[in-house]
Write a protein that holds these residues in place. Structure first.
Motif, PDB file in Angstrom:
ATOM      1  N   LYS A 111       0.840  -1.266  -0.063  1.00  0.00           N
ATOM      2  CA  LYS A 111       0.077   0.095   0.059  1.00  0.00           C
ATOM      3  C   LYS A 111       1.119   1.404  -0.011  1.00  0.00           C
ATOM      4  CE  LYS A 111      -3.718  -0.063   2.553  1.00  0.00           C
ATOM      5  NZ  LYS A 111      -4.738  -0.054   3.513  1.00  0.00           N
ATOM      6  N   ALA A 112       0.651   2.186  -0.837  1.00  0.00           N
ATOM      7  CA  ALA A 112       1.272   3.372  -1.105  1.00  0.00           C
ATOM      8  C   ALA A 112       1.192   4.203   0.292  1.00  0.00           C
ATOM      9  CB  ALA A 112       0.879   4.250  -2.197  1.00  0.00           C
ATOM     10  N   GLY A 113       2.400   4.975   0.575  1.00  0.00           N
ATOM     11  CA  GLY A 113       2.377   5.953   1.702  1.00  0.00           C
ATOM     12  C   GLY A 113       1.792   7.145   1.590  1.00  0.00           C
ATOM     13  N   VAL A 114       1.685   8.049   2.376  1.00  0.00           N
ATOM     14  CA  VAL A 114       1.333   9.540   2.261  1.00  0.00           C
ATOM     15  C   VAL A 114       2.199  10.184   1.139  1.00  0.00           C
ATOM     16  CG1 VAL A 114       0.754  11.476   3.206  1.00  0.00           C
ATOM     17  CG2 VAL A 114       0.298   9.518   4.603  1.00  0.00           C
ATOM     18  N   THR A 115       1.787  10.865   0.253  1.00  0.00           N
ATOM     19  CA  THR A 115       2.343  11.712  -0.433  1.00  0.00           C
ATOM     20  C   THR A 115       2.102  12.819  -0.764  1.00  0.00           C
ATOM     21  OG1 THR A 115       0.567  11.304  -2.394  1.00  0.00           O
ATOM     22  CG2 THR A 115       2.606   9.405  -2.384  1.00  0.00           C
ATOM     23  N   GLN A 116       2.929  13.881  -0.706  1.00  0.00           N
ATOM     24  CA  GLN A 116       2.906  15.276  -0.604  1.00  0.00           C
ATOM     25  C   GLN A 116       3.648  15.892  -1.832  1.00  0.00           C
ATOM     26  OE1 GLN A 116       3.906  15.591   4.043  1.00  0.00           O
ATOM     27  NE2 GLN A 116       3.254  17.540   3.158  1.00  0.00           N
ATOM     28  N   THR A 117       2.900  16.753  -2.451  1.00  0.00           N
ATOM     29  CA  THR A 117       3.360  17.795  -3.564  1.00  0.00           C
ATOM     30  C   THR A 117       3.142  19.183  -3.446  1.00  0.00           C
ATOM     31  OG1 THR A 117       1.412  17.265  -4.848  1.00  0.00           O
ATOM     32  CG2 THR A 117       3.258  15.661  -5.132  1.00  0.00           C
ATOM     33  N   PRO A 118       4.079  19.951  -3.815  1.00  0.00           N
ATOM     34  CA  PRO A 118       5.672  19.434  -4.318  1.00  0.00           C
ATOM     35  C   PRO A 118       6.451  19.078  -3.066  1.00  0.00           C
ATOM     36  CG  PRO A 118       5.360  21.919  -4.365  1.00  0.00           C
ATOM     37  CD  PRO A 118       3.848  21.431  -3.971  1.00  0.00           C
ATOM     38  N   ARG A 119       7.570  18.772  -3.366  1.00  0.00           N
ATOM     39  CA  ARG A 119       8.287  18.372  -2.353  1.00  0.00           C
ATOM     40  C   ARG A 119       9.338  19.560  -1.994  1.00  0.00           C
ATOM     41  NH1 ARG A 119      10.520  13.720  -1.136  1.00  0.00           N
ATOM     42  NH2 ARG A 119      11.105  14.809   0.735  1.00  0.00           N
ATOM     43  N   TYR A 120       9.403  20.660  -2.791  1.00  0.00           N
ATOM     44  CA  TYR A 120      10.115  22.032  -2.467  1.00  0.00           C
ATOM     45  C   TYR A 120       9.401  23.033  -3.363  1.00  0.00           C
ATOM     46  CZ  TYR A 120      13.773  18.643  -1.188  1.00  0.00           C
ATOM     47  OH  TYR A 120      14.436  17.276  -0.622  1.00  0.00           O
ATOM     48  N   LEU A 121       9.561  24.173  -2.683  1.00  0.00           N
ATOM     49  CA  LEU A 121       8.771  25.211  -3.034  1.00  0.00           C
ATOM     50  C   LEU A 121       9.469  26.540  -2.537  1.00  0.00           C
ATOM     51  CD1 LEU A 121       6.285  25.711  -4.989  1.00  0.00           C
ATOM     52  CD2 LEU A 121       5.020  25.521  -2.816  1.00  0.00           C
ATOM     53  N   ILE A 122       9.654  27.531  -3.552  1.00  0.00           N
ATOM     54  CA  ILE A 122      10.206  28.868  -3.279  1.00  0.00           C
ATOM     55  C   ILE A 122       9.334  29.807  -3.640  1.00  0.00           C
ATOM     56  CG2 ILE A 122      11.965  30.368  -3.348  1.00  0.00           C
ATOM     57  CD1 ILE A 122      13.932  28.129  -4.195  1.00  0.00           C
ATOM     58  N   LYS A 123       8.915  30.670  -2.504  1.00  0.00           N
ATOM     59  CA  LYS A 123       7.809  31.844  -3.158  1.00  0.00           C
ATOM     60  C   LYS A 123       8.588  33.245  -2.498  1.00  0.00           C
ATOM     61  CE  LYS A 123       4.233  29.700  -4.700  1.00  0.00           C
ATOM     62  NZ  LYS A 123       3.653  29.928  -6.173  1.00  0.00           N
ATOM     63  N   THR A 124       7.744  34.163  -2.689  1.00  0.00           N
ATOM     64  CA  THR A 124       8.139  35.594  -2.182  1.00  0.00           C
ATOM     65  C   THR A 124       7.223  35.990  -1.311  1.00  0.00           C
ATOM     66  OG1 THR A 124       7.387  36.638  -4.202  1.00  0.00           O
ATOM     67  CG2 THR A 124       9.749  36.093  -4.291  1.00  0.00           C
ATOM     68  N   ARG A 125       7.715  36.950  -0.489  1.00  0.00           N
ATOM     69  CA  ARG A 125       6.460  37.523   0.533  1.00  0.00           C
ATOM     70  C   ARG A 125       5.558  38.258  -0.090  1.00  0.00           C
ATOM     71  NH1 ARG A 125      10.033  41.625   3.936  1.00  0.00           N
ATOM     72  NH2 ARG A 125      11.124  41.888   2.089  1.00  0.00           N
ATOM     73  N   GLY A 126       4.326  37.928   0.526  1.00  0.00           N
ATOM     74  CA  GLY A 126       3.068  38.185  -0.227  1.00  0.00           C
ATOM     75  C   GLY A 126       2.292  37.499  -1.037  1.00  0.00           C
ATOM     76  N   GLN A 127       3.090  36.303  -1.708  1.00  0.00           N
ATOM     77  CA  GLN A 127       2.264  35.409  -2.554  1.00  0.00           C
ATOM     78  C   GLN A 127       1.868  34.467  -1.633  1.00  0.00           C
ATOM     79  OE1 GLN A 127       5.981  33.914  -4.854  1.00  0.00           O
ATOM     80  NE2 GLN A 127       4.743  34.816  -6.508  1.00  0.00           N
ATOM     81  N   GLN A 128       0.882  33.506  -2.351  1.00  0.00           N
ATOM     82  CA  GLN A 128       0.130  32.508  -1.770  1.00  0.00           C
ATOM     83  C   GLN A 128       0.680  31.261  -2.353  1.00  0.00           C
ATOM     84  OE1 GLN A 128      -4.172  32.605  -2.399  1.00  0.00           O
ATOM     85  NE2 GLN A 128      -3.852  31.482  -4.396  1.00  0.00           N
ATOM     86  N   VAL A 129       0.261  30.321  -1.354  1.00  0.00           N
ATOM     87  CA  VAL A 129       0.839  28.951  -1.830  1.00  0.00           C
ATOM     88  C   VAL A 129      -0.127  27.653  -1.671  1.00  0.00           C
ATOM     89  CG1 VAL A 129       2.103  28.370   0.371  1.00  0.00           C
ATOM     90  CG2 VAL A 129       2.893  27.278  -1.715  1.00  0.00           C
ATOM     91  N   THR A 130      -0.183  26.974  -2.585  1.00  0.00           N
ATOM     92  CA  THR A 130      -1.153  25.576  -2.118  1.00  0.00           C
ATOM     93  C   THR A 130      -0.251  24.472  -2.013  1.00  0.00           C
ATOM     94  OG1 THR A 130      -3.214  26.610  -3.220  1.00  0.00           O
ATOM     95  CG2 THR A 130      -2.989  24.413  -3.032  1.00  0.00           C
ATOM     96  N   LEU A 131      -0.433  23.576  -1.185  1.00  0.00           N
ATOM     97  CA  LEU A 131       0.254  22.257  -0.962  1.00  0.00           C
ATOM     98  C   LEU A 131      -0.814  21.273  -0.968  1.00  0.00           C
ATOM     99  CD1 LEU A 131       2.387  23.284   2.361  1.00  0.00           C
ATOM    100  CD2 LEU A 131       2.981  23.789  -0.552  1.00  0.00           C
ATOM    101  N   SER A 132      -0.255  20.099  -1.514  1.00  0.00           N
ATOM    102  CA  SER A 132      -1.295  18.976  -1.728  1.00  0.00           C
ATOM    103  C   SER A 132      -0.833  17.992  -1.042  1.00  0.00           C
ATOM    104  CB  SER A 132      -1.468  18.739  -2.972  1.00  0.00           C
ATOM    105  OG  SER A 132      -2.241  17.747  -3.382  1.00  0.00           O
ATOM    106  N   CYS A 133      -1.909  17.081  -0.552  1.00  0.00           N
ATOM    107  CA  CYS A 133      -1.497  15.669   0.251  1.00  0.00           C
ATOM    108  C   CYS A 133      -2.442  14.560  -0.293  1.00  0.00           C
ATOM    109  CB  CYS A 133      -1.592  16.089   1.720  1.00  0.00           C
ATOM    110  SG  CYS A 133      -1.465  14.446   2.796  1.00  0.00           S
ATOM    111  N   SER A 134      -1.861  13.421  -0.529  1.00  0.00           N
ATOM    112  CA  SER A 134      -2.659  12.194  -0.760  1.00  0.00           C
ATOM    113  C   SER A 134      -2.632  11.366   0.273  1.00  0.00           C
ATOM    114  CB  SER A 134      -2.415  11.440  -2.095  1.00  0.00           C
ATOM    115  OG  SER A 134      -2.684  12.642  -3.140  1.00  0.00           O
ATOM    116  N   PRO A 135      -3.517  10.921   1.159  1.00  0.00           N
ATOM    117  CA  PRO A 135      -3.484   9.878   2.244  1.00  0.00           C
ATOM    118  C   PRO A 135      -3.261   8.610   1.520  1.00  0.00           C
ATOM    119  CG  PRO A 135      -5.740  10.611   2.093  1.00  0.00           C
ATOM    120  CD  PRO A 135      -4.872  11.606   0.949  1.00  0.00           C
ATOM    121  N   ILE A 136      -3.016   7.787   2.626  1.00  0.00           N
ATOM    122  CA  ILE A 136      -2.835   6.438   2.268  1.00  0.00           C
ATOM    123  C   ILE A 136      -4.366   5.812   1.918  1.00  0.00           C
ATOM    124  CG2 ILE A 136      -2.848   4.246   3.466  1.00  0.00           C
ATOM    125  CD1 ILE A 136      -0.652   5.269   5.189  1.00  0.00           C
TER     126      ILE A 136
END
Lengths: 114, 113
Positions: A1-26
């Motif tokens: 069974k695949a584990g928990v996956t998260q994307t992206p693994r690395y991210l660079i942003k600048t102040r004031g921006q917004q960001v969305t992170l994703s997670c796929s559970p087991i």
């Protein structure tokens, strides 16, 4: 069974921006929790989602939000990024909510805010 | 995903010796306690947990001891191996808010050959 996956693994942003992170559970897990890990504060609970509803919330400002989809995948969003938001964001899944069942963590998304 | 590492206490152990990692907790209402291991580049990995009504629990090569009188938790690793090198976190949960894990600050375990 695949584990928990998260994307992206690395991210660079600048102040004031917004960001969305994703997670796929087991597969079969319906509870998804998010944590922030920083050198200064350690591992801190952000929030938990179960059946597309937020069940628990930590002490973070409203700039941090999340959601869960019908397939249990979850996203977290940080708006108006600040330098202090640079951290490793971890997602954990478990079969149910409100139980003592083990939470399984993903590898995390490392966010750097410049 | 390396663990926070700037100011963690460090425990250095000779390979083959036993390791004892200690943790003090503050919430006497916690219902159970957990030990996690975090290796560089990975998320925390569950090792073992113990309910608050127990004082000892054993797993494979690991033993957790709970002393509620002094709010102290320890993790003993028998015959420490190079693969045990990691940061170890103690954590606590309550039944009323079981999905919210409260983590301690962590201890870095390094193994001497």
């Amino acid at each position: 069974k695949a584990g928990v996956t998260q994307t992206p693994r690395y991210l660079i942003k600048t102040r004031g921006q917004q960001v969305t992170l994703s997670c796929s559970p087991i597969s079969g897990h319906r509870s998804v929790s998010w944590y922030q890990q920083t050198p200064g504060q350690g591992l801190q609970f952000l929030f938990e989602y179960f059946s597309e509803t937020q069940r628990n919330k930590g002490n973070f400002p409203g700039r941090f939000s999340g959601r869960q989809f019908s397939n249990s995948r979850s996203e977290m969003n940080v708006s108006t990024l600040e330098l202090g938001d640079s951290a490793l964001y971890l997602c954990a899944s478990s079969p149910q909510t409100g139980t003592s069942e083990t939470q399984y963590f993903g590898p995390g998304t490392r966010l750097l805010v410049l | 995903g390396e663990s926070v590492g700037l100011h963690l206490p460090t425990l250095s152990v000779q390979e083959g010796d036993n390791s004892i990692i200690n943790c003090a907790y503050s919430n006497s209402a916690s219902d159970y306690f957990i030990w996690y291991k975090q290796e560089s580049g990975k998320g925390p990995q569950f090792i073992i947990d113990i309910r608050s009504n127990m004082d000892k629990r054993q797993g494979q090569r690991v033993t957790v001891l709970l002393n509620k009188t002094v709010k102290h938790l320890s993790l003993q690793i028998a015959a420490t191996q190079p693969g045990d090198s990691a940061v170890y976190f103690c954590a606590e949960r309550t039944y009323s808010s079981a999905s919210k894990i409260i983590f301690g600050s962590g201890t870095r375990l390094s193994i001497r050959p």
